[in-house]
Write an enzyme that holds these catalytic residues in place. Structure first.
Site, short mmCIF file in Angstrom:
data_model
loop_
_atom_site.label_atom_id
_atom_site.label_comp_id
_atom_site.label_asym_id
_atom_site.label_seq_id
_atom_site.Cartn_x
_atom_site.Cartn_y
_atom_site.Cartn_z
N GLY A 178 20.58 -34.67 -88.06
CA GLY A 178 21.77 -34.55 -88.66
C GLY A 178 21.66 -33.58 -90.46
O GLY A 178 22.36 -34.42 -90.81
N ALA A 179 21.62 -32.36 -89.65
CA ALA A 179 21.24 -31.60 -91.10
C ALA A 179 22.43 -31.17 -92.18
O ALA A 179 22.90 -30.84 -93.02
CB ALA A 179 20.68 -30.10 -90.74
N GLY A 237 22.10 -34.88 -94.81
CA GLY A 237 21.18 -33.80 -94.33
C GLY A 237 21.14 -32.67 -95.08
O GLY A 237 20.64 -31.63 -94.88
N ASP A 268 22.20 -30.14 -85.63
CA ASP A 268 23.24 -31.30 -85.80
C ASP A 268 24.36 -30.60 -84.24
O ASP A 268 24.46 -29.83 -84.44
CB ASP A 268 23.92 -31.18 -87.31
CG ASP A 268 25.23 -32.19 -87.61
OD1 ASP A 268 25.96 -32.69 -86.40
OD2 ASP A 268 24.64 -32.84 -88.44
N ASN A 325 24.34 -45.83 -83.74
CA ASN A 325 23.03 -45.41 -84.53
C ASN A 325 21.83 -44.95 -83.05
O ASN A 325 21.51 -44.64 -83.23
CB ASN A 325 23.32 -44.99 -85.50
CG ASN A 325 24.07 -45.04 -86.61
OD1 ASN A 325 25.25 -44.57 -86.35
ND2 ASN A 325 23.79 -44.78 -87.73
N ASN A 360 19.72 -45.66 -90.46
CA ASN A 360 20.12 -46.98 -89.81
C ASN A 360 20.26 -47.53 -88.83
O ASN A 360 20.76 -46.78 -88.07
CB ASN A 360 20.88 -47.95 -91.37
CG ASN A 360 20.67 -48.08 -92.81
OD1 ASN A 360 19.66 -48.33 -92.85
ND2 ASN A 360 21.41 -47.47 -92.92
N ASP A 417 14.37 -47.31 -101.89
CA ASP A 417 14.47 -48.61 -102.27
C ASP A 417 13.55 -48.46 -103.48
O ASP A 417 13.65 -49.19 -104.75
CB ASP A 417 13.90 -49.53 -101.52
CG ASP A 417 14.66 -49.52 -99.99
OD1 ASP A 417 16.11 -49.44 -100.65
OD2 ASP A 417 14.27 -49.76 -99.09
N HIS A 456 14.28 -52.56 -94.19
CA HIS A 456 15.24 -51.66 -95.68
C HIS A 456 16.77 -52.27 -95.04
O HIS A 456 17.50 -51.82 -94.93
CB HIS A 456 14.86 -50.37 -94.79
CG HIS A 456 16.77 -49.38 -95.83
ND1 HIS A 456 16.39 -49.58 -97.37
CD2 HIS A 456 17.52 -48.83 -95.95
CE1 HIS A 456 17.43 -48.62 -98.03
NE2 HIS A 456 18.42 -48.54 -96.64
N MET A 473 19.42 -41.12 -102.08
CA MET A 473 19.06 -41.00 -100.31
C MET A 473 18.56 -38.78 -100.08
O MET A 473 17.15 -39.21 -99.58
CB MET A 473 20.00 -40.94 -99.27
CG MET A 473 19.21 -41.13 -97.85
SD MET A 473 17.19 -42.58 -98.24
CE MET A 473 16.46 -41.50 -97.57
N1 LIG Z 1 17.16 -44.86 -94.86
C1 LIG Z 1 17.48 -45.47 -96.35
O1 LIG Z 1 17.12 -45.20 -96.75
C2 LIG Z 1 19.39 -44.55 -95.77
C3 LIG Z 1 19.90 -44.58 -94.82
N2 LIG Z 1 21.36 -44.16 -94.81
C4 LIG Z 1 21.56 -43.74 -93.42
O2 LIG Z 1 21.33 -42.16 -92.87
C5 LIG Z 1 23.07 -42.02 -91.90
C6 LIG Z 1 23.14 -40.60 -92.29
O3 LIG Z 1 24.12 -40.99 -93.02
P1 LIG Z 1 24.96 -39.90 -94.00
O4 LIG Z 1 24.01 -38.83 -93.64
O5 LIG Z 1 25.65 -40.23 -95.42
O6 LIG Z 1 26.07 -39.54 -92.89
P2 LIG Z 1 27.31 -38.39 -92.55
O7 LIG Z 1 28.35 -39.16 -91.22
O8 LIG Z 1 27.75 -37.82 -93.55
O9 LIG Z 1 26.31 -37.36 -91.46
C7 LIG Z 1 25.31 -37.98 -90.16
C8 LIG Z 1 24.99 -36.23 -89.61
O10 LIG Z 1 24.99 -36.84 -88.20
C9 LIG Z 1 25.14 -35.74 -87.13
N3 LIG Z 1 25.05 -36.91 -85.99
C10 LIG Z 1 25.78 -37.63 -85.20
N4 LIG Z 1 25.42 -38.05 -83.97
C11 LIG Z 1 24.52 -36.64 -83.65
C12 LIG Z 1 23.09 -36.12 -82.68
N5 LIG Z 1 23.08 -37.34 -81.87
N6 LIG Z 1 22.65 -35.54 -83.38
C13 LIG Z 1 22.58 -34.81 -84.43
N7 LIG Z 1 23.02 -34.84 -85.65
C14 LIG Z 1 24.60 -36.10 -84.86
C15 LIG Z 1 25.98 -36.26 -87.90
O11 LIG Z 1 27.26 -34.51 -87.03
C16 LIG Z 1 26.35 -35.52 -89.03
O12 LIG Z 1 26.66 -34.23 -89.70
C17 LIG Z 1 23.67 -43.21 -91.71
O13 LIG Z 1 23.05 -43.66 -90.42
C18 LIG Z 1 23.39 -44.23 -93.00
O14 LIG Z 1 23.30 -45.72 -92.89
C19 LIG Z 1 21.52 -43.51 -95.80
C20 LIG Z 1 21.61 -43.64 -97.23
C21 LIG Z 1 20.08 -44.20 -97.07
O1 LIG Z 2 23.40 -48.58 -98.18
C1 LIG Z 2 23.99 -47.85 -97.14
O2 LIG Z 2 24.15 -48.40 -96.41
C2 LIG Z 2 23.03 -46.89 -96.91
C3 LIG Z 2 21.54 -47.65 -97.54
O3 LIG Z 2 20.77 -47.04 -96.66
C4 LIG Z 2 20.99 -47.32 -98.51
O4 LIG Z 2 21.73 -46.80 -99.40
O5 LIG Z 2 20.19 -47.88 -98.83
#
Ligand SMILES: NC(=O)C1=CN([C@@H]2O[C@H](COP(=O)(O)OP(=O)(O)OC[C@H]3O[C@@H](n4cnc5c(N)ncnc54)[C@H](O)[C@@H]3O)[C@@H](O)[C@H]2O)C=CC1
Ligand SMILES: O=C([O-])CC(=O)C(=O)O
Length: 339
Positions: free
Chosen positions: A30-31, A36, A56, A117, A142, A173, A200, A249
């Site tokens: 997902g880079a 990423g 990605d 997801n 998530n 967090d 989370h 993040m």
């Molecule tokens: N654990 C935490 O604290 C946090 C988790 N997240 C989660 O992280 C995830 C990503 O968020 P963002 O980067 O903002 O989203 P984004 O949409 O900007 O990036 C996601 C990337 O994943 C890629 N992708 C989709 N399917 C794929 C696959 N099968 N294989 C490889 N890559 C694939 C997409 O092409 C895209 O480049 C979300 O689910 C978000 O909710 C976000 C913030 C905090």
């Molecule tokens: O809020 C969201 O969906 C993304 C996330 O997990 C965070 O920012 O903690």
């Protein structure tokens, strides 16, 4: 046709080839996404990474070419699904970080992301189990409370599950908690180290402010607890439909990855980070995974710290978190283990 061939030949190219044996191959899946890209930038600065492998479904050749001009010593490669791209990205990996997946829009819960997801994480985990079964897997996608159990079940099915090597990344967090408390108490963030346990999402995020060494009024406790539990919503609202937290993040994900690299590659002792791992703490209540502070060692999880002393308010938060977590974990598990 020409375009596809051109992309895949660029995709497979590795850049800046200096490596060190005392360093790891780290993949970001997902880079090319919102998390990423800045996460990969931060990881490119690590001297404990010999090879940064970026995967990605789109755009990684460009991201890899760009990052490869940075004169740190790691090699960078970019991979897309063509020509066994995922296999090449993963083979030989020591650590795999997974921010692949869709982010929230205003009005959504993290659980609303499950339908999209869960299958993305399942498929990536299946590839990890095949191509780098001993890698440490760091799940950012998530809903973390459900995606971590999904990875566990995929690895179990493949007969390669090692609970010491699977981590839900909950670092954001504690990063938020530290920042928010530092603002209220007018202290530095180093003086505001806050333990956060549970999971989370919303009420499963349980800050233990009583363990911080600071004193708070009842209003401060309630306001801070709510802000830490729902900090993600603040960013989702402010981004107004364009995504959720990406930069903070990336910072948090890099912090956790660097801590794991210090413990696994550099042999550093007493490295402690909060993370959502397989844990006995609420196993009797049917909660297989739980976040607490965890000491990291050469093989991943070295020691799971107990919750410690909590006050009545915090006990109430834990009591609310446990059933919610139980449902989230069961949902992830059931996605792989079909009845
Ligand atoms: N654990 C935490 O604290 C946090 C988790 N997240 C989660 O992280 C995830 C990503 O968020 P963002 O980067 O903002 O989203 P984004 O949409 O900007 O990036 C996601 C990337 O994943 C890629 N992708 C989709 N399917 C794929 C696959 N099968 N294989 C490889 N890559 C694939 C997409 O092409 C895209 O480049 C979300 O689910 C978000 O909710 C976000 C913030 C905090
Ligand atoms: O809020 C969201 O969906 C993304 C996330 O997990 C965070 O920012 O903690």
């Amino acid at each position: 046709m020409f375009a596809t061939r051109q992309i895949s030949s660029i995709a497979k190219r590795a850049f800046s080839t200096s490596t060190s044996s005392n360093a790891a191959k780290v993949a970001v899946l997902g880079a090319a996404g919102g998390i990423g890209q800045p996460l990969s930038l931060l990881l490119k600065q690590s001297s404990l990474i010999s090879h940064l492998s970026l995967y990605d479904i789109v755009n990684t050749p460009g991201v890899a070419a760009d990052l490869s001009h940075i004169n740190s010593n790691s090699k960078v490669s970019g991979h897309v699904p063509d020509n066994n791209g995922l296999k090449e990205a993963l083979t030989g990996c020591d650590i795999v970080v997974i921010p692949a997946g869709v982010p929230r829009k205003p009005g959504m819960t993290r659980d609303d992301l499950f339908n999209t997801n869960a299958s993305i994480v399942r498929d990536l985990a299946t590839a990890c189990a095949e191509h780098c079964p001993k890698a440490h897997i760091l799940v950012i996608a998530n809903p973390v409370n459900s995606t971590v159990p999904i990875v566990a079940e995929v690895f179990k099915k493949a007969g390669v599950f090692d609970p010491k090597r699977l981590f839900g990344v909950t670092t954001l967090d504690v990063v938020r908690a530290s920042r928010f408390v530092s603002e209220v108490k007018k202290v530095t963030t180093e003086e505001a180290k806050i333990t956060v346990i549970g999971g989370h999402s919303g009420v499963t995020i349980v800050p233990l402010l009583s363990q911080s060494g600071h004193s708070f009024t009842e209003e401060e406790v309630k306001a801070l607890t709510h802000r830490i539990q729902f900090g993600g919503d603040e960013v989702v609202k402010a981004k107004n439909g364009t995504g959720s937290a990406t930069l903070s993040m990336a910072f948090a994900g890099a912090r956790f990855t660097n801590s794991l690299l210090e413990a696994t590659v550099a042999g550093k002792k007493n490295v402690v980070e909060p993370t959502f791992v397989k844990s006995e703490i609420f196993a009797k209540e049917g909660v297989e995974f739980f976040a607490t502070n965890v000491e990291l060692g050469p093989n991943g999880v070295e020691k799971i710290h107990p919750i410690g002393q909590v006050n009545a308010y915090e006990q109430g938060l834990i009591d609310a978190a446990v059933p919610e977590l139980k449902g989230n974990i069961a949902k992830g598990k059931a996605f792989i283990v079909k009845a």
